[in-house]
Design a protein around this motif. Structure first.
Motif, PDB file in Angstrom:
ATOM      1  N   ARG A  98     135.412  21.864  35.009  1.00 19.26           N
ATOM      2  CA  ARG A  98     135.232  23.222  34.415  1.00 19.26           C
ATOM      3  C   ARG A  98     135.954  23.234  32.899  1.00 19.26           C
ATOM      4  O   ARG A  98     135.269  24.023  32.124  1.00 19.26           O
ATOM      5  CB  ARG A  98     136.029  24.013  35.701  1.00 19.26           C
ATOM      6  CG  ARG A  98     134.691  24.403  36.468  1.00 19.26           C
ATOM      7  CD  ARG A  98     135.274  25.624  37.282  1.00 19.26           C
ATOM      8  NE  ARG A  98     136.681  25.662  37.872  1.00 19.26           N
ATOM      9  CZ  ARG A  98     137.017  25.128  39.015  1.00 19.26           C
ATOM     10  NH1 ARG A  98     136.296  24.567  39.864  1.00 19.26           N
ATOM     11  NH2 ARG A  98     138.327  25.114  39.443  1.00 19.26           N
ATOM     12  N   LEU A  99     136.963  22.696  33.034  1.00 17.10           N
ATOM     13  CA  LEU A  99     137.673  22.955  31.650  1.00 17.10           C
ATOM     14  C   LEU A  99     136.927  22.250  30.660  1.00 17.10           C
ATOM     15  O   LEU A  99     136.935  22.770  29.578  1.00 17.10           O
ATOM     16  CB  LEU A  99     139.136  22.215  31.610  1.00 17.10           C
ATOM     17  CG  LEU A  99     140.207  22.732  32.510  1.00 17.10           C
ATOM     18  CD1 LEU A  99     141.659  21.802  32.667  1.00 17.10           C
ATOM     19  CD2 LEU A  99     140.956  24.069  31.405  1.00 17.10           C
ATOM     20  N   GLU A 100     136.301  21.258  30.914  1.00 20.42           N
ATOM     21  CA  GLU A 100     135.641  20.617  29.840  1.00 20.42           C
ATOM     22  C   GLU A 100     134.043  21.088  29.678  1.00 20.42           C
ATOM     23  O   GLU A 100     133.239  20.634  29.033  1.00 20.42           O
ATOM     24  CB  GLU A 100     135.302  18.903  30.267  1.00 20.42           C
ATOM     25  CG  GLU A 100     136.650  18.131  30.322  1.00 20.42           C
ATOM     26  CD  GLU A 100     136.752  16.771  29.951  1.00 20.42           C
ATOM     27  OE1 GLU A 100     136.724  16.400  29.046  1.00 20.42           O
ATOM     28  OE2 GLU A 100     136.224  16.071  31.068  1.00 20.42           O
ATOM     29  N   GLU A 101     133.699  21.988  30.804  1.00 18.67           N
ATOM     30  CA  GLU A 101     132.496  22.386  30.831  1.00 18.67           C
ATOM     31  C   GLU A 101     131.468  21.119  30.928  1.00 18.67           C
ATOM     32  O   GLU A 101     130.358  21.132  30.217  1.00 18.67           O
ATOM     33  CB  GLU A 101     132.125  23.452  29.611  1.00 18.67           C
ATOM     34  CG  GLU A 101     133.027  24.683  29.633  1.00 18.67           C
ATOM     35  CD  GLU A 101     132.793  25.641  28.731  1.00 18.67           C
ATOM     36  OE1 GLU A 101     131.522  25.597  27.948  1.00 18.67           O
ATOM     37  OE2 GLU A 101     133.592  26.548  28.480  1.00 18.67           O
ATOM     38  N   LEU A 102     131.855  20.471  31.739  1.00 22.02           N
ATOM     39  CA  LEU A 102     130.928  19.314  31.983  1.00 22.02           C
ATOM     40  C   LEU A 102     130.637  19.119  33.572  1.00 22.02           C
ATOM     41  O   LEU A 102     131.290  19.659  34.207  1.00 22.02           O
ATOM     42  CB  LEU A 102     131.695  17.900  31.433  1.00 22.02           C
ATOM     43  CG  LEU A 102     131.795  17.481  29.924  1.00 22.02           C
ATOM     44  CD1 LEU A 102     132.427  16.404  29.980  1.00 22.02           C
ATOM     45  CD2 LEU A 102     130.511  17.448  29.480  1.00 22.02           C
ATOM     46  N   ARG A 103     129.649  18.338  33.791  1.00 18.74           N
ATOM     47  CA  ARG A 103     129.376  17.968  35.208  1.00 18.74           C
ATOM     48  C   ARG A 103     129.763  16.499  35.243  1.00 18.74           C
ATOM     49  O   ARG A 103     129.003  15.651  34.473  1.00 18.74           O
ATOM     50  CB  ARG A 103     127.905  18.255  35.738  1.00 18.74           C
ATOM     51  CG  ARG A 103     127.863  19.669  36.045  1.00 18.74           C
ATOM     52  CD  ARG A 103     126.425  19.615  36.641  1.00 18.74           C
ATOM     53  NE  ARG A 103     125.909  18.967  37.510  1.00 18.74           N
ATOM     54  CZ  ARG A 103     125.740  19.318  38.957  1.00 18.74           C
ATOM     55  NH1 ARG A 103     125.936  20.741  39.034  1.00 18.74           N
ATOM     56  NH2 ARG A 103     125.449  18.819  39.791  1.00 18.74           N
ATOM     57  N   TYR A 104     130.473  16.145  36.247  1.00 13.27           N
ATOM     58  CA  TYR A 104     130.620  14.717  36.243  1.00 13.27           C
ATOM     59  C   TYR A 104     129.777  14.025  37.436  1.00 13.27           C
ATOM     60  O   TYR A 104     129.836  14.815  38.457  1.00 13.27           O
ATOM     61  CB  TYR A 104     132.311  14.185  36.851  1.00 13.27           C
ATOM     62  CG  TYR A 104     133.224  14.849  35.854  1.00 13.27           C
ATOM     63  CD1 TYR A 104     133.127  14.966  34.356  1.00 13.27           C
ATOM     64  CD2 TYR A 104     134.848  15.150  36.333  1.00 13.27           C
ATOM     65  CE1 TYR A 104     134.053  15.485  33.569  1.00 13.27           C
ATOM     66  CE2 TYR A 104     135.764  15.543  35.576  1.00 13.27           C
ATOM     67  CZ  TYR A 104     135.386  15.557  34.229  1.00 13.27           C
ATOM     68  OH  TYR A 104     136.486  16.258  33.379  1.00 13.27           O
ATOM     69  N   ALA A 105     129.305  13.169  37.078  1.00 12.98           N
ATOM     70  CA  ALA A 105     128.389  12.442  37.967  1.00 12.98           C
ATOM     71  C   ALA A 105     129.172  11.481  38.919  1.00 12.98           C
ATOM     72  O   ALA A 105     129.819  10.282  38.621  1.00 12.98           O
ATOM     73  CB  ALA A 105     127.386  11.611  37.506  1.00 12.98           C
TER      74      ALA A 105
END
Ligand SMILES: [Zn+2]
Ligand SMILES: [Zn+2]
Length: 277
Positions: A98-105
């Protein structure tokens, strides 16, 4: 960050390990990661990551590895950890995403002692219980090998080939513990998992060294050199690699003391990182 390497026969190790600093290893083959330290670039190549426990010198790097792998659009990472740690580890990973505004796969699966995960052709990881206070597991790298069945040994090769063509079973499968890594543990591990003495390669912590720290091992659930000295006749391993040394000591000092105190391991003893680090 620092990275060391060590070659042990067919197996290569890459990583770093100092108590209170960080511990992580990549094991080649199959390229998997044991612990994540505080996050090292070299871990981004690992598709499978096995975490021994949640202390941050081993676990903080998990979100970093997932972030790096996601940025490089690598395949989804499989993360394994002790079952009681799953929810907190997931929360740590998701907060980072969330901090990175990414989705980790990634996938995250909790393991119990005795569970196995296939990690490559003829290779599996098996979890085992250790003695470290917090939820923790050690891992064996198990290798399956095939050899000619005992009752067929001595037959001419042509005869064996003919039987094979007829579809008869001519091989038998055997398993060996190729590498064992208990992670952080107190001396209780020797009773919990005596198979560690039989593994070909043993990567075992030796955090404390000084005589005045003899009591600390038991209190902090870490190993002291004297815990190994007491049991030195039991180690059947081809190589014993001492890791997770306290920052109070240099690896060269550990190697020198261990060589003095562990004559039964002469010629089979290594420290990691190596003594020149
Ligand atoms: Zn540690
Ligand atoms: Zn720990």
């Amino acid at each position: 960050m620092a990275v060391a390497t060590l070659r042990l026969g067919d197996l290569g190790l890459e990583g770093w390990s100092r108590a209170g600093d960080e511990s992580w290893f990549r094991v080649h083959p199959p390229g998997l990661a044991l612990d994540a330290g505080r996050g090292a670039q070299e871990l981004a190549g690992a598709g499978d990551l096995f975490l021994t426990h949640g202390h941050l010198d081993h676990a903080l790097g998990v979100p970093f590895v997932l972030s790096q792998r996601s940025l490089h659009r690598l395949d989804a990472t499989r993360v394994f950890c002790p079952a009681p740690a799953v929810e907190d580890l997931r929360a740590l990973i998701e907060a980072a995403a969330r901090l990175e505004e990414l989705r980790y796969a990634y996938s995250l699966r909790g393991l119990a002692s005795g569970e196995r995960v296939e990690v490559g052709r003829d290779l599996a990881i098996e979890a085992f219980a250790v003695d470290h206070g917090v939820a923790a597991l050690g891992y064996h790298l198990v290798r399956r090998r095939r050899r000619l069945a005992a009752e067929l040994r001595g037959l001419p090769g042509a005869e064996v080939a003919q039987r094979r063509r007829r579809g008869e079973t001519v091989d038998e499968e055997l398993e060996e513990l190729w590498l064992t890594y208990p992670g952080d543990t107190g001396p209780g591990v020797f009773a919990l998992e005596p198979r560690l003495f039989e593994s070909r390669l043993l990567l075992i912590e030796c955090t404390f060294l000084a005589e005045e720290h003899r009591e600390r091992g038991a209190a902090y659930r870490h190993l002291h050199l004297e815990d190994l000295v007491e049991r030195q006749e039991s180690f059947r391993n081809e190589a014993v690699v001492l890791v997770h040394l306290s920052r109070r000591h240099r690896p060269a000092e550990l190697l020198r003391r261990a060589q003095e105190r562990l004559p039964a391991l002469a010629g089979r003893l290594h420290v990691f990182p190596p003594a020149d680090e």
